[in-house]
Scaffold this active site. Structure first.
Site, PDB file in Angstrom:
ATOM      1  N   ASP A   1      -4.680   2.214  10.942  1.00 38.45           N
ATOM      2  CA  ASP A   1      -6.107   2.106  11.249  1.00 38.45           C
ATOM      3  C   ASP A   1      -6.267   1.603  12.690  1.00 38.45           C
ATOM      4  OD1 ASP A   1      -8.862   1.915  10.996  1.00 38.45           O
ATOM      5  OD2 ASP A   1      -8.836   0.121   9.757  1.00 38.45           O
ATOM      6  N   THR A   2      -6.395   0.291  12.886  1.00 40.34           N
ATOM      7  CA  THR A   2      -6.488  -0.222  14.263  1.00 40.34           C
ATOM      8  C   THR A   2      -5.153  -0.066  14.993  1.00 40.34           C
ATOM      9  OG1 THR A   2      -5.796  -2.474  13.683  1.00 40.34           O
ATOM     10  CG2 THR A   2      -8.166  -1.978  13.558  1.00 40.34           C
TER      11      THR A   2
ATOM     12  N   ARG B   1      -5.400   0.611  -6.648  1.00 41.18           N
ATOM     13  CA  ARG B   1      -4.138   1.184  -6.177  1.00 41.18           C
ATOM     14  C   ARG B   1      -3.593   2.235  -7.140  1.00 41.18           C
ATOM     15  NH1 ARG B   1      -2.216  -2.141  -1.948  1.00 41.18           N
ATOM     16  NH2 ARG B   1      -2.694  -4.339  -2.116  1.00 41.18           N
TER      17      ARG B   1
ATOM     18  N   GLY C   1       0.772  -1.246   0.000  1.00 43.93           N
ATOM     19  CA  GLY C   1       0.000   0.000   0.000  1.00 43.93           C
ATOM     20  C   GLY C   1       0.800   1.290   0.000  1.00 43.93           C
TER      21      GLY C   1
ATOM     22  N   LYS D   1      -5.873   7.190  10.434  1.00 40.96           N
ATOM     23  CA  LYS D   1      -7.321   7.022  10.627  1.00 40.96           C
ATOM     24  C   LYS D   1      -7.575   6.581  12.067  1.00 40.96           C
ATOM     25  CE  LYS D   1      -9.683   3.700   8.462  1.00 40.96           C
ATOM     26  NZ  LYS D   1     -10.204   2.915   7.322  1.00 40.96           N
TER      27      LYS D   1
HETATM   28  P1  IMP Z   1      -4.199  -1.650  10.892  1.00 42.27           P
HETATM   29  O1  IMP Z   1      -5.660  -1.865  11.164  1.00 42.27           O
HETATM   30  O2  IMP Z   1      -3.734  -0.346  11.485  1.00 42.27           O
HETATM   31  O3  IMP Z   1      -3.379  -2.815  11.348  1.00 42.27           O
HETATM   32  O4  IMP Z   1      -4.037  -1.506   9.320  1.00 42.27           O
HETATM   33  C1  IMP Z   1      -3.702  -2.613   8.562  1.00 42.27           C
HETATM   34  C2  IMP Z   1      -3.685  -2.364   7.091  1.00 42.27           C
HETATM   35  O5  IMP Z   1      -5.018  -2.410   6.631  1.00 42.27           O
HETATM   36  C3  IMP Z   1      -3.152  -1.036   6.598  1.00 42.27           C
HETATM   37  O6  IMP Z   1      -1.752  -0.990   6.492  1.00 42.27           O
HETATM   38  C4  IMP Z   1      -3.800  -0.994   5.232  1.00 42.27           C
HETATM   39  O7  IMP Z   1      -3.028  -1.726   4.293  1.00 42.27           O
HETATM   40  C5  IMP Z   1      -5.131  -1.668   5.480  1.00 42.27           C
HETATM   41  N1  IMP Z   1      -6.203  -0.659   5.654  1.00 42.27           N
HETATM   42  C6  IMP Z   1      -6.697  -0.151   6.791  1.00 42.27           C
HETATM   43  N2  IMP Z   1      -7.650   0.769   6.545  1.00 42.27           N
HETATM   44  C7  IMP Z   1      -7.729   0.846   5.193  1.00 42.27           C
HETATM   45  C8  IMP Z   1      -8.539   1.639   4.278  1.00 42.27           C
HETATM   46  O8  IMP Z   1      -9.359   2.501   4.659  1.00 42.27           O
HETATM   47  N3  IMP Z   1      -8.330   1.416   2.948  1.00 42.27           N
HETATM   48  C9  IMP Z   1      -7.414   0.516   2.481  1.00 42.27           C
HETATM   49  N4  IMP Z   1      -6.659  -0.231   3.276  1.00 42.27           N
HETATM   50  C10 IMP Z   1      -6.817  -0.075   4.624  1.00 42.27           C
HETATM   51 MG    MG Z   2      -0.627  -1.526   4.687  1.00 40.16          MG
END
Ligand code: IMP
Ligand code: MG
Length: 174
Positions: free
Chosen positions: A99-100, A161, A40, A127
């Site tokens: 995100d999380t 992408r 990403g 986010k």
């Molecule tokens: P995490 O939830 O912070 O572990 O995020 C994990 C991964 O999920 C990120 O690095 C992104 O690749 C993907 N991701 C999270 N939110 C989004 C979104 O809104 N769009 C696209 N990919 C997302």
């Molecule tokens: Mg990612």
């Protein structure tokens, strides 16, 4: 499905220029390794690196998660690890979106064990709505509170992408 544009190419480029300057000022002549989290972050990483006035080394990682049969949580592994030794160097991890916070906290833990001088995070999108682990993004492209974002490297089921803007993907006409 509807695509609502949040940021266009020129807004992203302008932000990458500002962050490039900020990061260059922050590290100066110190040895720095910039780590792109595939897939990403590829677009943001490229733009950000081109806006640096310093000369870091670069490396790439890819994480994947799989369901752990013995607990309800998923486990994270590298499907591609770094090749550069980060001991005693500053490390800047470049992500598409936090995100999380689970992937970042996994990655930070693994990299910290390798003895870097410091680790910081740059993310195109921070986010915050679904944050579950306390992860602080040091260099934020754009903060967002909600939504599912695609484009500029970010995918939905491996598509979109290539879009040169950042879009909020709406799954229904709500
Ligand atoms: P995490 O939830 O912070 O572990 O995020 C994990 C991964 O999920 C990120 O690095 C992104 O690749 C993907 N991701 C999270 N939110 C989004 C979104 O809104 N769009 C696209 N990919 C997302
Ligand atoms: Mg990612």
């Amino acid at each position: 499905m509807k695509f609502i544009q949040l940021f266009d190419r020129s807004q992203i480029e302008a932000r990458a220029r500002e962050l490039g300057r900020e990061i260059s000022d922050h590290y100066g002549e110190e040895p720095l390794v910039c780590v792109c989290v595939l897939k990403g972050a590829y677009a943001f990483f490229t733009d950000l690196m081109r806006n640096l006035t310093i000369h870091p080394t670069m490396d790439f990682v890819r994480l994947s998660s799989y369901a752990d049969q013995t607990s309800r949580k998923s486990k994270m592994v590298f499907s591609k690890d770094m090749e550069i030794d980060i001991r005693d160097k500053h490390v800047l991890v470049v992500e598409d979106i936090v995100d999380t916070g689970h992937s970042m906290s996994f990655l930070l833990k693994v990299l910290e064990a390798r003895g870097p001088r410091s680790i910081k995070i740059a993310a195109m999108i921070d986010k915050t709505e679904r944050r579950e682990v306390d992860v602080n993004v040091d260099f934020v492209g754009f903060p967002l509170d909600r939504g599912y974002i695609v484009g500029y490297g970010l995918d939905y089921a491996e598509q979109y992408r290539e879009l040169d803007g950042i879009y909020d993907l709406k799954f229904s006409e709500a």
